[in-house]
Design a protein around this motif. Structure first.
Motif, PDB file in Angstrom:
ATOM      1  N   ILE A  83      70.250  11.415  17.902  1.00 35.32           N
ATOM      2  CA  ILE A  83      69.958  10.835  19.216  1.00 35.32           C
ATOM      3  C   ILE A  83      68.572  11.242  19.714  1.00 35.32           C
ATOM      4  O   ILE A  83      67.754  10.389  20.071  1.00 35.32           O
ATOM      5  CB  ILE A  83      71.013  11.273  20.256  1.00 35.32           C
ATOM      6  CG1 ILE A  83      72.438  11.100  19.701  1.00 35.32           C
ATOM      7  CG2 ILE A  83      70.827  10.480  21.554  1.00 35.32           C
ATOM      8  CD1 ILE A  83      72.798   9.680  19.361  1.00 35.32           C
ATOM      9  N   HIS A  84      68.291  12.548  19.713  1.00 37.44           N
ATOM     10  CA  HIS A  84      67.034  13.025  20.302  1.00 37.44           C
ATOM     11  C   HIS A  84      66.341  14.090  19.444  1.00 37.44           C
ATOM     12  O   HIS A  84      65.774  15.035  19.984  1.00 37.44           O
ATOM     13  CB  HIS A  84      67.279  13.608  21.703  1.00 37.44           C
ATOM     14  CG  HIS A  84      67.726  12.609  22.713  1.00 37.44           C
ATOM     15  ND1 HIS A  84      66.982  11.498  23.044  1.00 37.44           N
ATOM     16  CD2 HIS A  84      68.851  12.549  23.462  1.00 37.44           C
ATOM     17  CE1 HIS A  84      67.622  10.802  23.956  1.00 37.44           C
ATOM     18  NE2 HIS A  84      68.766  11.405  24.223  1.00 37.44           N
ATOM     19  N   MET A  85      66.356  13.940  18.126  1.00 38.31           N
ATOM     20  CA  MET A  85      65.707  14.936  17.273  1.00 38.31           C
ATOM     21  C   MET A  85      64.234  14.568  17.099  1.00 38.31           C
ATOM     22  O   MET A  85      63.761  14.227  16.011  1.00 38.31           O
ATOM     23  CB  MET A  85      66.435  15.037  15.931  1.00 38.31           C
ATOM     24  CG  MET A  85      67.905  15.404  16.064  1.00 38.31           C
ATOM     25  SD  MET A  85      68.766  15.612  14.480  1.00 38.31           S
ATOM     26  CE  MET A  85      68.150  17.220  13.969  1.00 38.31           C
ATOM     27  N   LYS A  86      63.503  14.665  18.172  1.00 39.31           N
ATOM     28  CA  LYS A  86      62.135  14.156  18.223  1.00 39.31           C
ATOM     29  C   LYS A  86      61.152  14.958  17.377  1.00 39.31           C
ATOM     30  O   LYS A  86      60.138  14.428  16.922  1.00 39.31           O
ATOM     31  CB  LYS A  86      61.639  14.139  19.684  1.00 39.31           C
ATOM     32  CG  LYS A  86      62.387  13.182  20.585  1.00 39.31           C
ATOM     33  CD  LYS A  86      62.082  11.741  20.227  1.00 39.31           C
ATOM     34  CE  LYS A  86      62.685  10.774  21.228  1.00 39.31           C
ATOM     35  NZ  LYS A  86      62.410   9.363  20.882  1.00 39.31           N
ATOM     36  N   LYS A  87      61.429  16.256  17.157  1.00 37.97           N
ATOM     37  CA  LYS A  87      60.476  17.101  16.449  1.00 37.97           C
ATOM     38  C   LYS A  87      60.821  17.297  14.974  1.00 37.97           C
ATOM     39  O   LYS A  87      60.050  17.928  14.239  1.00 37.97           O
ATOM     40  CB  LYS A  87      60.367  18.470  17.128  1.00 37.97           C
ATOM     41  CG  LYS A  87      59.700  18.415  18.488  1.00 37.97           C
ATOM     42  CD  LYS A  87      59.410  19.811  19.013  1.00 37.97           C
ATOM     43  CE  LYS A  87      58.646  19.751  20.331  1.00 37.97           C
ATOM     44  NZ  LYS A  87      58.326  21.110  20.844  1.00 37.97           N
ATOM     45  N   GLN A  98      79.268  13.784  -1.412  1.00 38.24           N
ATOM     46  CA  GLN A  98      80.314  13.028  -0.722  1.00 38.24           C
ATOM     47  C   GLN A  98      79.762  12.243   0.476  1.00 38.24           C
ATOM     48  O   GLN A  98      80.518  11.516   1.131  1.00 38.24           O
ATOM     49  CB  GLN A  98      81.438  13.960  -0.265  1.00 38.24           C
ATOM     50  CG  GLN A  98      82.199  14.611  -1.412  1.00 38.24           C
ATOM     51  CD  GLN A  98      83.500  15.218  -0.953  1.00 38.24           C
ATOM     52  OE1 GLN A  98      84.288  14.589  -0.238  1.00 38.24           O
ATOM     53  NE2 GLN A  98      83.746  16.465  -1.353  1.00 38.24           N
ATOM     54  N   LEU A  99      78.483  12.389   0.717  1.00 36.06           N
ATOM     55  CA  LEU A  99      77.861  11.669   1.833  1.00 36.06           C
ATOM     56  C   LEU A  99      77.724  10.197   1.452  1.00 36.06           C
ATOM     57  O   LEU A  99      77.020   9.846   0.506  1.00 36.06           O
ATOM     58  CB  LEU A  99      76.487  12.273   2.128  1.00 36.06           C
ATOM     59  CG  LEU A  99      75.753  11.770   3.371  1.00 36.06           C
ATOM     60  CD1 LEU A  99      76.467  12.252   4.633  1.00 36.06           C
ATOM     61  CD2 LEU A  99      74.313  12.259   3.375  1.00 36.06           C
ATOM     62  N   GLN A 100      78.396   9.317   2.196  1.00 35.11           N
ATOM     63  CA  GLN A 100      78.449   7.910   1.829  1.00 35.11           C
ATOM     64  C   GLN A 100      77.601   7.014   2.726  1.00 35.11           C
ATOM     65  O   GLN A 100      77.317   5.876   2.352  1.00 35.11           O
ATOM     66  CB  GLN A 100      79.898   7.414   1.858  1.00 35.11           C
ATOM     67  CG  GLN A 100      80.783   8.092   0.827  1.00 35.11           C
ATOM     68  CD  GLN A 100      82.184   7.526   0.809  1.00 35.11           C
ATOM     69  OE1 GLN A 100      82.571   6.731   1.665  1.00 35.11           O
ATOM     70  NE2 GLN A 100      82.967   7.916  -0.187  1.00 35.11           N
ATOM     71  N   GLN A 101      77.222   7.504   3.893  1.00 34.43           N
ATOM     72  CA  GLN A 101      76.483   6.669   4.824  1.00 34.43           C
ATOM     73  C   GLN A 101      75.146   7.300   5.193  1.00 34.43           C
ATOM     74  O   GLN A 101      75.034   8.528   5.344  1.00 34.43           O
ATOM     75  CB  GLN A 101      77.288   6.426   6.107  1.00 34.43           C
ATOM     76  CG  GLN A 101      78.539   5.589   5.884  1.00 34.43           C
ATOM     77  CD  GLN A 101      79.236   5.256   7.188  1.00 34.43           C
ATOM     78  OE1 GLN A 101      79.007   5.886   8.210  1.00 34.43           O
ATOM     79  NE2 GLN A 101      80.098   4.250   7.158  1.00 34.43           N
ATOM     80  N   PHE A 102      74.144   6.454   5.320  1.00 34.18           N
ATOM     81  CA  PHE A 102      72.830   6.869   5.798  1.00 34.18           C
ATOM     82  C   PHE A 102      72.987   7.396   7.223  1.00 34.18           C
ATOM     83  O   PHE A 102      73.761   6.842   8.009  1.00 34.18           O
ATOM     84  CB  PHE A 102      71.904   5.649   5.788  1.00 34.18           C
ATOM     85  CG  PHE A 102      70.449   5.969   6.004  1.00 34.18           C
ATOM     86  CD1 PHE A 102      69.634   6.308   4.946  1.00 34.18           C
ATOM     87  CD2 PHE A 102      69.895   5.908   7.275  1.00 34.18           C
ATOM     88  CE1 PHE A 102      68.299   6.583   5.131  1.00 34.18           C
ATOM     89  CE2 PHE A 102      68.562   6.183   7.479  1.00 34.18           C
ATOM     90  CZ  PHE A 102      67.762   6.528   6.400  1.00 34.18           C
ATOM     91  N   PRO A 103      72.306   8.491   7.589  1.00 34.32           N
ATOM     92  CA  PRO A 103      72.430   9.019   8.955  1.00 34.32           C
ATOM     93  C   PRO A 103      72.185   7.941  10.006  1.00 34.32           C
ATOM     94  O   PRO A 103      71.268   7.131   9.884  1.00 34.32           O
ATOM     95  CB  PRO A 103      71.353  10.106   9.001  1.00 34.32           C
ATOM     96  CG  PRO A 103      71.204  10.542   7.576  1.00 34.32           C
ATOM     97  CD  PRO A 103      71.412   9.302   6.756  1.00 34.32           C
ATOM     98  N   ASP A 104      73.025   7.919  11.023  1.00 33.05           N
ATOM     99  CA  ASP A 104      72.921   6.933  12.100  1.00 33.05           C
ATOM    100  C   ASP A 104      71.790   7.336  13.035  1.00 33.05           C
ATOM    101  O   ASP A 104      71.922   8.269  13.819  1.00 33.05           O
ATOM    102  CB  ASP A 104      74.259   6.866  12.845  1.00 33.05           C
ATOM    103  CG  ASP A 104      74.236   5.822  13.959  1.00 33.05           C
ATOM    104  OD1 ASP A 104      73.294   5.004  13.996  1.00 33.05           O
ATOM    105  OD2 ASP A 104      75.165   5.835  14.798  1.00 33.05           O
TER     106      ASP A 104
END
Length: 365
Positions: A83-87, A98-104
């Motif tokens: 949401i707000h990881m600006k840096k 096991q990670l199946q989806q690209f980060p939203d």
């Protein structure tokens, strides 16, 4: 070794000034705490926390994090919405199988430069990747269910998608003004590798920049490969051509290695090649490098007036050399040097696609 970090937020809340948290190898760690208790955190290292299953959603709101390394967290199935990881500059999810989806990604991440998603189970790269306007390095290697690559951020400089068994198509790469290195080795279903090469060349030759492409040999080619090639330069080579296209074909798919090519001035006025008797069509991997003449201007004998012929020799496979016709301007070997620092591969220090040797000096590209 930490087993339970989630026993209570009082521990996290007692670390308001903590900037670096390194829990490397905490294999019994299952979940992380609320990151609101770590407001000054800049570097988070959870490398090889193989039992980690859950990341608290508060990480997606963290405004100070710059570096997040969660590679080989093999039990991790998802990364919370961003949401707000600006840096944030680096996000490493290598080996999170096991990670199946690209980060939203729900807002622009202007600072993100490096993104590792290699050896994950991601199948689709969503349009939200366009919310990474500063992304320069993207690694999708070993994403074996990935079928196609979408439009990428215009800032992309290095794209790696090796051993993507299902990858069939890559879009037009000619409009990416910073893109100079693409590695698609091991993508045996890829259709249109030659088109990928030419679309990249269209952009890089026009901008007088280095280019490096690593491809599987999946298409027949009329090119002749030998260990020694002598190229006769036409009288107008400095005005009508912008650089050289080097093709090296071999059976070594290790992309981190540099392959030496020796070049020297020849006095002969005809082109020839030295046959080796090898069947280069049986070789599986091909690396291609575009070298603009402007990048070779410091070679003492490279002169528009006197240089008529150049030889190229390698012991690392079959070689083919072509001239690339200039699209926009006459080559001026005396103009001020161009700063190529934005184009150098920082992934592996001292490991480039080629090593061009001349007069006991070395140029790595």
């Amino acid at each position: 070794m930490i087993d339970q970090w989630s026993m209570g937020n009082k521990y996290a809340n007692s670390l308001p000034n903590l900037k670096i948290l390194d829990l490397y190898g905490s294999e019994n760690l299952i979940t992380t705490p609320d990151f609101e208790g770590l407001p000054c955190l800049e570097r988070l290292i959870l490398w090889c926390c193989r039992g980690l299953e859950e990341i608290h959603p508060s990480i997606g709101y963290h405004k100070r994090l710059v570096f997040v390394d969660m590679k080989w967290c093999t039990a991790l199935k998802s990364f919370p919405p961003i949401i707000h990881m600006k840096k944030l500059e680096t996000l490493n999810l290598l080996g999170c199988e096991q990670l199946q989806q690209f980060p939203d990604i729900q807002s622009n991440m202007d600072s993100l430069v490096t993104l590792h998603l290699d050896s994950t189970n991601i199948e689709i790269i969503p349009p939200s990747v366009g919310r990474l306007p500063g992304l320069k390095f993207l690694n999708l290697s070993n994403c074996r269910n990935l079928v196609e690559l979408p439009d990428l951020p215009s800032s992309i400089a290095i794209l790696k998608a090796e051993d993507c068994d299902s990858l069939e198509s890559v879009g037009d790469l000619s409009d990416y003004k910073w893109l100079w290195k693409v590695s698609l080795q091991g993508c045996d279903k890829l259709i249109g590798g030659e088109r990928v090469l030419h679309s990249m060349l269209e952009g890089n030759a026009a901008k007088d920049r280095f280019m490096s492409v690593l491809l599987p040999v999946v298409e027949s080619s009329s090119r002749i490969f030998t260990r020694l090639v002598t190229l006769q330069l036409p009288s107008n080579w400095y005005s009508d051509f912008s650089g050289l296209l080097l093709f090296l074909r071999n059976n070594d798919r290790r992309s981190g290695l540099g392959y030496r090519i020796d070049i020297k001035q020849e006095t002969s006025t005809y082109g020839y090649s030295q046959e080796s008797g090898e069947d280069w069509e049986q070789y599986k991997y091909e690396r291609v490098g575009y070298v603009p003449f402007n990048s070779l201007r410091h070679i003492p004998w490279l002169n528009p007036t006197y240089t008529k012929s150049i030889s190229f020799q390698t012991n690392h496979g079959g070689l083919n050399v072509e001239l690339v016709r200039s699209k926009n301007k006459t080559v001026d070997l005396n103009e001020n040097p161009i700063d190529y620092s934005e184009c150098w591969d920082e992934e592996y220090e001292n490991r480039k696609t080629f090593e061009i040797m001349y007069d006991s000096k070395c140029q790595k590209i």
